[in-house]
Design a protein around this motif. Structure first.
Motif, PDB file in Angstrom:
ATOM      1  N   THR A   5      15.950  41.776  62.370  1.00 24.41           N
ATOM      2  CA  THR A   5      17.138  41.541  63.175  1.00 24.41           C
ATOM      3  C   THR A   5      17.997  40.464  62.530  1.00 24.41           C
ATOM      4  O   THR A   5      17.500  39.412  62.153  1.00 24.41           O
ATOM      5  CB  THR A   5      16.771  41.095  64.601  1.00 24.41           C
ATOM      6  N   LEU A   6      19.282  40.744  62.402  1.00 23.62           N
ATOM      7  CA  LEU A   6      20.218  39.768  61.868  1.00 23.62           C
ATOM      8  C   LEU A   6      20.946  39.094  63.026  1.00 23.62           C
ATOM      9  O   LEU A   6      21.538  39.765  63.869  1.00 23.62           O
ATOM     10  CB  LEU A   6      21.240  40.446  60.952  1.00 23.62           C
ATOM     11  N   ALA A  20      20.071  44.577  61.431  1.00 21.07           N
ATOM     12  CA  ALA A  20      20.270  44.803  60.004  1.00 21.07           C
ATOM     13  C   ALA A  20      19.700  46.156  59.607  1.00 21.07           C
ATOM     14  O   ALA A  20      18.727  46.628  60.173  1.00 21.07           O
ATOM     15  CB  ALA A  20      19.585  43.691  59.212  1.00 21.07           C
ATOM     16  N   THR A 284      21.617  34.765  54.203  1.00 19.89           N
ATOM     17  CA  THR A 284      20.221  34.766  54.632  1.00 19.89           C
ATOM     18  C   THR A 284      19.508  35.922  53.957  1.00 19.89           C
ATOM     19  O   THR A 284      20.155  36.830  53.416  1.00 19.89           O
ATOM     20  CB  THR A 284      20.110  34.852  56.168  1.00 19.89           C
ATOM     21  N   ALA A 286      16.712  39.070  53.992  1.00 21.75           N
ATOM     22  CA  ALA A 286      15.998  40.032  54.829  1.00 21.75           C
ATOM     23  C   ALA A 286      14.606  40.286  54.265  1.00 21.75           C
ATOM     24  O   ALA A 286      14.350  40.060  53.075  1.00 21.75           O
ATOM     25  CB  ALA A 286      16.783  41.339  54.905  1.00 21.75           C
ATOM     26  N   TRP A 292      22.048  39.041  53.132  1.00 20.89           N
ATOM     27  CA  TRP A 292      23.201  39.176  54.017  1.00 20.89           C
ATOM     28  C   TRP A 292      24.121  37.977  53.818  1.00 20.89           C
ATOM     29  O   TRP A 292      23.677  36.833  53.815  1.00 20.89           O
ATOM     30  CB  TRP A 292      22.758  39.230  55.477  1.00 20.89           C
ATOM     31  N   MET A 301      25.862  43.259  53.467  1.00 24.38           N
ATOM     32  CA  MET A 301      24.548  43.197  52.858  1.00 24.38           C
ATOM     33  C   MET A 301      24.614  43.711  51.425  1.00 24.38           C
ATOM     34  O   MET A 301      25.306  44.688  51.143  1.00 24.38           O
ATOM     35  CB  MET A 301      23.563  44.059  53.657  1.00 24.38           C
TER      36      MET A 301
END
Length: 321
Positions: A5-6, A20, A284, A286, A292, A301
């Motif tokens: 989850t983003l 995401a 960040t 993943a 991302w 992304m």
């Protein structure tokens, strides 16, 4: 978070969630899949078990964090250090670290600890109390690191908490007086820091500590047309380091354009980030290795191997004075 989850922080409301993997590009607004926000959000992370943890705060109410269970937030009491925290670290044993620009808090079990800059074991004296914690990170073994400077980047210190107290660390003999421009700790425990000995930017360097040995590199010449030193250091799971450097003086120009850079231990590279719209603000990682990015009102992304490297420069070792 570990389930893919983003979480995206916005100002009004400052927090919405997006899954995401469904899209490679998203835009601010109200696309399908966004949830209601939480005002005052400052940082987001997850516990080793995958539970989402949110930090929020205000100058008036202080800072507190919350765990997400079955779609509902369970909030802690405000941390006793006061002020507005900007980061959140949750360790495997449940310990929560909350750094503030002038103070660091830790919730260990049911007890809060709080340390001011004066408690962090550094030997310098800052004029007018204008010191700041410029970087913070915690290794998997629980060792915490903090970097300090003052607002003019005068010599400050690098300090480490080993479970009993804070102590100043000098990576290289001859560089006793250092300012820390940025700092991050990777998932494997590797510490990265941009260090400035004796307020001399010509001697600024990137240092890495793997738990046993310090290694350092000179900053590349491809930064020579940029402003200031690298900031926003973020260590990737693959061992590489991402960072930003201002294109111009943001205070003087009121422009906040920055160049994204990548260091892999052998080369420095500037990256083509034109897929986004607006200033490069955050990134960040993943679980699948993709990255991302947030840029202005756009996020997207990428797979690191797909990024075009605009300039590449071989890394040169740093030699202490």
């Amino acid at each position: 978070t570990r389930d893919g989850t983003l979480w995206v922080m916005r100002y009004d409301p400052p927090n919405r969630v997006f899954r995401a993997g469904e899209l490679r590009v998203f835009r601010a607004g109200k696309p399908g899949g966004w949830t209601d926000g939480v005002r005052g959000a400052k940082d987001m992370t997850s516990t080793p078990s995958g539970r989402a943890v949110l930090l929020r705060g205000s100058q008036f109410r202080g800072s507190q964090f919350a765990l997400l269970d079955d779609g509902r937030w369970t909030w802690s009491e405000p941390w006793p250090g006061g002020g507005l925290a900007y980061d959140l670290e949750v360790m495997g044993d449940g310990t929560v670290w909350v750094p503030h620009w002038a103070r660091i808090g830790r919730l260990h079990g049911a007890a809060w600890n709080s340390w001011s800059i004066d408690d962090l074991g550094v030997t310098f004296t800052l004029p007018f109390g204008e010191g700041a914690i410029t970087g913070f990170g915690v290794r998997p073994d629980g060792t915490a690191w903090a970097g300090l400077t003052d607002r003019d980047a005068r010599p400050a210190g690098l300090t480490r908490f080993d479970g009993d107290g804070w102590a100043e660390v000098t990576p290289f003999e001859g560089d006793e007086r250092i300012a820390v421009a940025g700092l991050d700790v990777g998932a494997d425990g590797t510490l990265w820091a941009v260090l400035v000995p004796d307020h001399d930017h010509a001697r600024a360097h990137l240092a890495r500590w793997d738990g046993e040995v310090w290694t350092a590199w000179r900053l590349p010449s491809l930064m020579s047309d940029k402003h200031g030193l690298p900031f926003g250091l973020q260590a990737a799971p693959d061992g590489r380091l991402w960072m930003l450097v201002w294109d111009e003086d943001p205070i003087a120009t009121q422009r906040f354009d920055a160049t994204r850079m990548l260091f892999d231990g052998e080369t420095w590279a500037t990256l083509d980030m034109r897929a986004g719209v607006g200033a490069d603000q955050d990134l960040t990682f993943a679980p699948d290795g993709s990255v991302w990015f947030a840029q202005g009102k756009t996020g997207y992304m990428v797979i690191p191997s797909e990024l075009e490297r605009l300039e590449v420069e071989a890394a040169e070792p740093y030699v202490p004075a």
